[in-house]
Design an enzyme around this catalytic site. Structure first.
Site, PDB file in Angstrom:
ATOM      1  N   HIS A  83       5.406 -18.819   9.326  1.00 53.36           N
ATOM      2  CA  HIS A  83       4.022 -18.342   9.466  1.00 53.36           C
ATOM      3  C   HIS A  83       3.680 -17.974  10.897  1.00 53.36           C
ATOM      4  O   HIS A  83       4.191 -18.558  11.858  1.00 53.36           O
ATOM      5  CB  HIS A  83       3.016 -19.351   8.889  1.00 53.36           C
ATOM      6  CG  HIS A  83       2.940 -20.676   9.586  1.00 53.36           C
ATOM      7  ND1 HIS A  83       2.123 -20.906  10.670  1.00 53.36           N
ATOM      8  CD2 HIS A  83       3.552 -21.856   9.331  1.00 53.36           C
ATOM      9  CE1 HIS A  83       2.231 -22.172  11.049  1.00 53.36           C
ATOM     10  NE2 HIS A  83       3.099 -22.775  10.262  1.00 53.36           N
ATOM     11  N   ASP A  85       0.440 -17.794  12.276  1.00 53.09           N
ATOM     12  CA  ASP A  85      -0.751 -18.380  12.908  1.00 53.09           C
ATOM     13  C   ASP A  85      -0.456 -19.740  13.516  1.00 53.09           C
ATOM     14  O   ASP A  85       0.515 -20.412  13.173  1.00 53.09           O
ATOM     15  CB  ASP A  85      -1.897 -18.488  11.902  1.00 53.09           C
ATOM     16  CG  ASP A  85      -1.594 -19.416  10.736  1.00 53.09           C
ATOM     17  OD1 ASP A  85      -0.453 -19.394  10.233  1.00 53.09           O
ATOM     18  OD2 ASP A  85      -2.502 -20.164  10.309  1.00 53.09           O
ATOM     19  N   ASP A 145       5.015 -24.480  16.175  1.00 57.37           N
ATOM     20  CA  ASP A 145       4.572 -24.457  14.776  1.00 57.37           C
ATOM     21  C   ASP A 145       3.718 -23.198  14.587  1.00 57.37           C
ATOM     22  O   ASP A 145       2.539 -23.208  14.860  1.00 57.37           O
ATOM     23  CB  ASP A 145       3.755 -25.715  14.481  1.00 57.37           C
ATOM     24  CG  ASP A 145       3.232 -25.779  13.066  1.00 57.37           C
ATOM     25  OD1 ASP A 145       3.721 -25.018  12.217  1.00 57.37           O
ATOM     26  OD2 ASP A 145       2.319 -26.593  12.813  1.00 57.37           O
ATOM     27  N   GLU A 179      -1.365 -19.826   7.397  1.00 60.37           N
ATOM     28  CA  GLU A 179      -0.815 -21.054   6.809  1.00 60.37           C
ATOM     29  C   GLU A 179      -1.607 -22.274   7.231  1.00 60.37           C
ATOM     30  O   GLU A 179      -1.840 -23.187   6.444  1.00 60.37           O
ATOM     31  CB  GLU A 179       0.665 -21.214   7.211  1.00 60.37           C
ATOM     32  CG  GLU A 179       1.410 -22.322   6.477  1.00 60.37           C
ATOM     33  CD  GLU A 179       1.371 -23.689   7.164  1.00 60.37           C
ATOM     34  OE1 GLU A 179       1.863 -24.665   6.586  1.00 60.37           O
ATOM     35  OE2 GLU A 179       0.837 -23.787   8.302  1.00 60.37           O
ATOM     36  N   GLU A 180      -2.037 -22.283   8.489  1.00 66.87           N
ATOM     37  CA  GLU A 180      -2.710 -23.468   9.025  1.00 66.87           C
ATOM     38  C   GLU A 180      -4.067 -23.715   8.382  1.00 66.87           C
ATOM     39  O   GLU A 180      -4.575 -24.840   8.425  1.00 66.87           O
ATOM     40  CB  GLU A 180      -2.870 -23.342  10.545  1.00 66.87           C
ATOM     41  CG  GLU A 180      -1.562 -23.319  11.316  1.00 66.87           C
ATOM     42  CD  GLU A 180      -0.783 -24.631  11.270  1.00 66.87           C
ATOM     43  OE1 GLU A 180      -1.260 -25.594  10.641  1.00 66.87           O
ATOM     44  OE2 GLU A 180       0.301 -24.679  11.854  1.00 66.87           O
ATOM     45  N   ASP A 202       9.798 -24.483   8.881  1.00 68.46           N
ATOM     46  CA  ASP A 202       8.488 -24.962   9.341  1.00 68.46           C
ATOM     47  C   ASP A 202       8.461 -26.476   9.484  1.00 68.46           C
ATOM     48  O   ASP A 202       7.409 -27.092   9.460  1.00 68.46           O
ATOM     49  CB  ASP A 202       7.406 -24.480   8.361  1.00 68.46           C
ATOM     50  CG  ASP A 202       5.986 -24.644   8.892  1.00 68.46           C
ATOM     51  OD1 ASP A 202       5.819 -24.786  10.120  1.00 68.46           O
ATOM     52  OD2 ASP A 202       5.046 -24.627   8.073  1.00 68.46           O
ATOM     53  N   HIS A 384       0.180 -29.261  16.732  1.00 67.10           N
ATOM     54  CA  HIS A 384      -1.279 -29.100  16.637  1.00 67.10           C
ATOM     55  C   HIS A 384      -2.038 -29.663  17.832  1.00 67.10           C
ATOM     56  O   HIS A 384      -3.220 -29.973  17.722  1.00 67.10           O
ATOM     57  CB  HIS A 384      -1.831 -29.724  15.346  1.00 67.10           C
ATOM     58  CG  HIS A 384      -1.361 -29.056  14.096  1.00 67.10           C
ATOM     59  ND1 HIS A 384      -1.899 -29.344  12.857  1.00 67.10           N
ATOM     60  CD2 HIS A 384      -0.396 -28.120  13.884  1.00 67.10           C
ATOM     61  CE1 HIS A 384      -1.287 -28.611  11.944  1.00 67.10           C
ATOM     62  NE2 HIS A 384      -0.364 -27.860  12.551  1.00 67.10           N
TER      63      HIS A 384
END
Length: 411
Positions: A83, A85, A145, A179-180, A202, A384
């Site tokens: 992904h 984002d 990520d 995705e997030e 991922d 994150h």
């Protein structure tokens, strides 16, 4: 380890993470942010440059590309997905720091702000002694990520194109948005993708191979109070802040992320906005077991019901929406997909760490669309936030795994 095996991997990673692609759950557009569209266009150019075919961005902002088979016999078509984002944390002006031959000590991310990546708080750092560790500067996330996953897939495809002696079937690649915020995979087109099975790149540390995920739902409690001047409030004022506190105290104190592990589910209070007149609380509900997951949703409904009964007023409403389901329910019937990834790791002397994800991936939804899609490590840790890091060696090993899966599939 040959750090130059994939000669453009490090440079590509450092380039991608500096491009801001944060998604936005408040947006109703597809994708949720225009920066993801621009990144997708750039990826198209880079995939074309390495020699991929049928490269395009579809209407839902999924970058698609194909590596055509170089063998005559028919083998299954593999897909690799990542992904574009990044998560809901500052991702503007990412300024990575590179720590070569890491010595196992604390890493100062930002001297001025006294932000330190400490081994006491993050003992997982000790696993990277002697490695090339890429960190943040303490003011943003890193973006491993899942830009590590994107880079690993592109570098693996480039390697296969440049080494035609490695026999392979057709390989499909997709890079998707949002995705997030849990929405991107809703718009994934399995038929268009055209793979028989796939993997999301991922995951976290080296060796992770995951085919079970949480079942997930979001629960939003909305509270209507009544604001009256406190001097004349007796019998009239209804303080939404205090009703919100009742909601919070209704949930089990030990069934929270910070006190659970493994297959244990949880209730996570993600966000509160509140004043006297109104309040809103956002929870996420997670469990690997489907029945326990359904029980958690029922529990959340009953929290609102009991508070309303106590006050004899309709003060609290709750809206619950399912987000994704445990992909293990699908993949358990296609374990050969897990086995080929496991064998690839073992061939590379990587110990497979097969465990359930305490979260979800795009594969959680895509598997239920009919495409079995386990998750493979991309190498990053502490996702994150400002303590995110990844080792260059981990990304190289993840790229090796992709190449080996493709090779094994052609045998």
């Amino acid at each position: 380890m040959n750090l130059n095996k994939y000669e453009t991997l490090k440079e590509r990673f450092l380039k991608y993470i500096k491009i801001e692609t944060r998604s936005d759950e408040k947006s109703n557009t597809i994708p949720s942010t225009s920066s993801q569209i621009e990144f997708a266009k750039m990826l198209v150019k880079e995939l074309e440059e390495i020699g991929m075919e049928n490269v395009y961005v579809n209407e839902n902002c999924f970058v698609n590309a194909t590596l055509k088979s170089n063998i005559e016999k028919d083998v299954k078509t593999i897909g690799f997905i990542a992904h574009m984002d990044t998560a809901d944390f500052n991702a503007t002006n990412v300024n990575p720091q590179i720590v070569e031959n890491y010595d196992g000590k604390d890493i100062v991310l930002n001297k001025e702000k006294n932000i330190v990546l400490s081994t006491e708080e993050f003992p997982n750092l000790k696993d990277y002694v002697g490695k090339t560790v890429i960190t943040t500067d303490g003011t943003t996330l890193l973006g491993a990520d899942d830009k590590a996953g994107i880079v690993e897939i592109i570098e693996a495809m480039k390697y296969l194109i440049n080494h035609p002696e490695i026999k392979h079937g057709t390989v499909k690649v997709a890079f998707g948005p949002d995705e997030e915020i849990g929405r991107g995979a809703d718009n994934f087109d399995v038929a268009e993708f055209g793979a028989d099975f796939a993997y999301t790149m991922d995951g976290g540390p080296v060796g992770e191979l995951e085919y079970e995920s949480f079942n997930a739902a979001g629960a939003v409690f909305r509270i209507k109070g009544k604001s009256v001047h406190p001097g004349t409030a007796k019998g009239k004022l209804i303080n939404a802040n205090l009703i919100a506190a009742e909601v919070v105290n209704s949930f089990p104190a030990d069934e929270v992320p910070e006190k659970t592990e493994g297959y244990e589910g949880f209730y996570f209070l993600d966000k509160i906005t509140a004043n006297c007149e109104e309040a809103e609380l956002s929870y996420i509900l997670r469990d690997h077991d489907r029945q326990k997951f359904e029980n958690k949703k029922k529990f959340a409904e009953n929290v609102a019901k009991k508070i309303n009964e106590k006050h004899k007023k309709e003060l609290v409403t709750v809206e619950i929406k399912d987000q994704y389901y445990n992909m293990g329910e699908i993949i358990k019937n296609h374990m050969e997909v897990v086995e080929i990834a496991k064998k690839a790791m073992e061939n590379l002397e990587i110990k497979p760490i097969i465990k359930a994800i305490r979260g979800g991936t795009d594969g959680s939804k895509i598997s239920f669309m009919g495409l079995p899609t386990p998750n493979i490590f991309a190498g990053g840790e502490n996702f994150h936030g400002k303590y995110e890091f990844v080792a260059l060696e981990s990304m190289i090993l993840a790229t090796d795994v992709i190449v080996e899966i493709v090779r094994l599939n052609a045998e």
